[in-house]
Design an enzyme around this catalytic site. Sequence first.
Site, PDB file in Angstrom:
ATOM      1  N   ASP A 158      50.228   7.130  71.642  1.00 51.35           N
ATOM      2  CA  ASP A 158      50.389   6.261  72.506  1.00 51.35           C
ATOM      3  C   ASP A 158      50.774   4.705  72.113  1.00 51.35           C
ATOM      4  O   ASP A 158      50.303   3.632  72.555  1.00 51.35           O
ATOM      5  CB  ASP A 158      49.051   6.090  73.490  1.00 51.35           C
ATOM      6  N   HIS A 160      56.436   9.590  76.961  1.00 49.84           N
ATOM      7  CA  HIS A 160      57.138   8.065  76.388  1.00 49.84           C
ATOM      8  C   HIS A 160      57.234   7.166  77.546  1.00 49.84           C
ATOM      9  O   HIS A 160      58.295   7.688  78.596  1.00 49.84           O
ATOM     10  CB  HIS A 160      58.112   8.527  75.529  1.00 49.84           C
TER      11      HIS A 160
END
Length: 448
Positions: free
Chosen positions: A23, A51
């Site tokens: 992340d 993503h």
Amino acid sequence: MSASAVNVTPGRNVVVVGTQWGDEGKGKIVDWLTDHAQGVVRFQGGHNAGHTLIIGGKKTILRLIPSGIMREGVACYIGNGVVLSPEALFKEIGELEEAGVNVRDRLFISEATTLILPYHIAIDQAREARKGAGKIGTTGRGIGPAYEDKVGRRALRVQDLFDAKTFADRLRENLDFHNFVLTQYLGGAAVDFQATLDTMLGYADRLKPMVADVSRRLYDANNAGQNLLFEGAQGTLLDIDHGTYPFVTSSNCVAGAASAGAGVGPQKLNYILGITKAYCTRVGSGPFPSELYDADNPQRQDQVGVTLANVGKEFGSVTGRPRRTGWLDAAALRRSIQINGVSGLCMTKLDVLDGLDEVKLCVGYKIDGKDADILPRGAADVARCEPVYETFAGWKESTVGIKTWEALPANAQAYLTRVQEVAGVPVDMVSTGPDRDETILLRHPFKV
């Protein structure tokens, strides 16, 4: 081979890896770098990590397909190191095609890619349910069990779909094993053979036009002068070998995995870009030395951590789960730099720190009263780490959208400079917002 082909200068290859627990903002940076690449490669993981890209104010979440798909004319590759759910793949293709993105002519999937089947998902979910409070916190999408089959030499691969009889025989054998585990050990329901066979073979004709010898294509493309970008998923501290084991993912997330997971020689990898947030986050279980906030832990409710979570919108792009937050851990960053051979860093989400009175940086630990300057190996040792902080004055000015180093507040520059000193590698890029244009470039990975 023609003389002209011999004289072509090979393209540059850049690997993008996360240096934390995932992340970190890799998707935006990959999208930005794709301006200088002709191909983007996924080399590990599955559809368990999303993503997120913000392009022209529009949000797109990609789970399997490389981020380069948003750039017209860029080839996208799924390597042999990925575990592939055909259902998830075609769902993602459908979403992109509805948005007017041409996918099928530009996506190439390795014939050696491992398939995720319904029994992998059933086992993943049943196993987590059985563990209860001791669960690792997987996404329940079958990623881990698919990798287990790969290592156990039971896996069915994309190329197996094109021989129906052999696929059926191997599927039946696999189900004998997995249904025993499901029913006798995990207390779950058996997975039906015929339904699974029909579902999987139904993908064969749809997949076949996209299946290719990805390793050969990448070799030829690079030798023809094309730049390639290798897009990692998750992060180094979730790596199956180098992460906070056993609270890790089931694949290698480090730069070296780009070579094995795409079939590209390691000497072809020219630059390793390590992505780090200006603070740290983690999803699920596992030790986190610099942690400030965990929505599920009453003992971890520091107000700065809450601010980081809210301002940074720290919720999983795939699961929606709230992320745990904490200060940037430079000692953990050192470990990631060492493992990956990082050439330079990109710091993302600097703007989330705007407005804080002070900013802290973890530069080491006390472990049983002894000093340590690098993250230890294994969850038990990491859990004993007490963070040692350096404190910096914060900045009240907004950094959102800033595109030059000189325009950054002096205190933000001081923080970044110290991170660079402690890390031992340069900060080559800084992200100051979610849009691809909100980026400061200090050294270009494709031009170093």
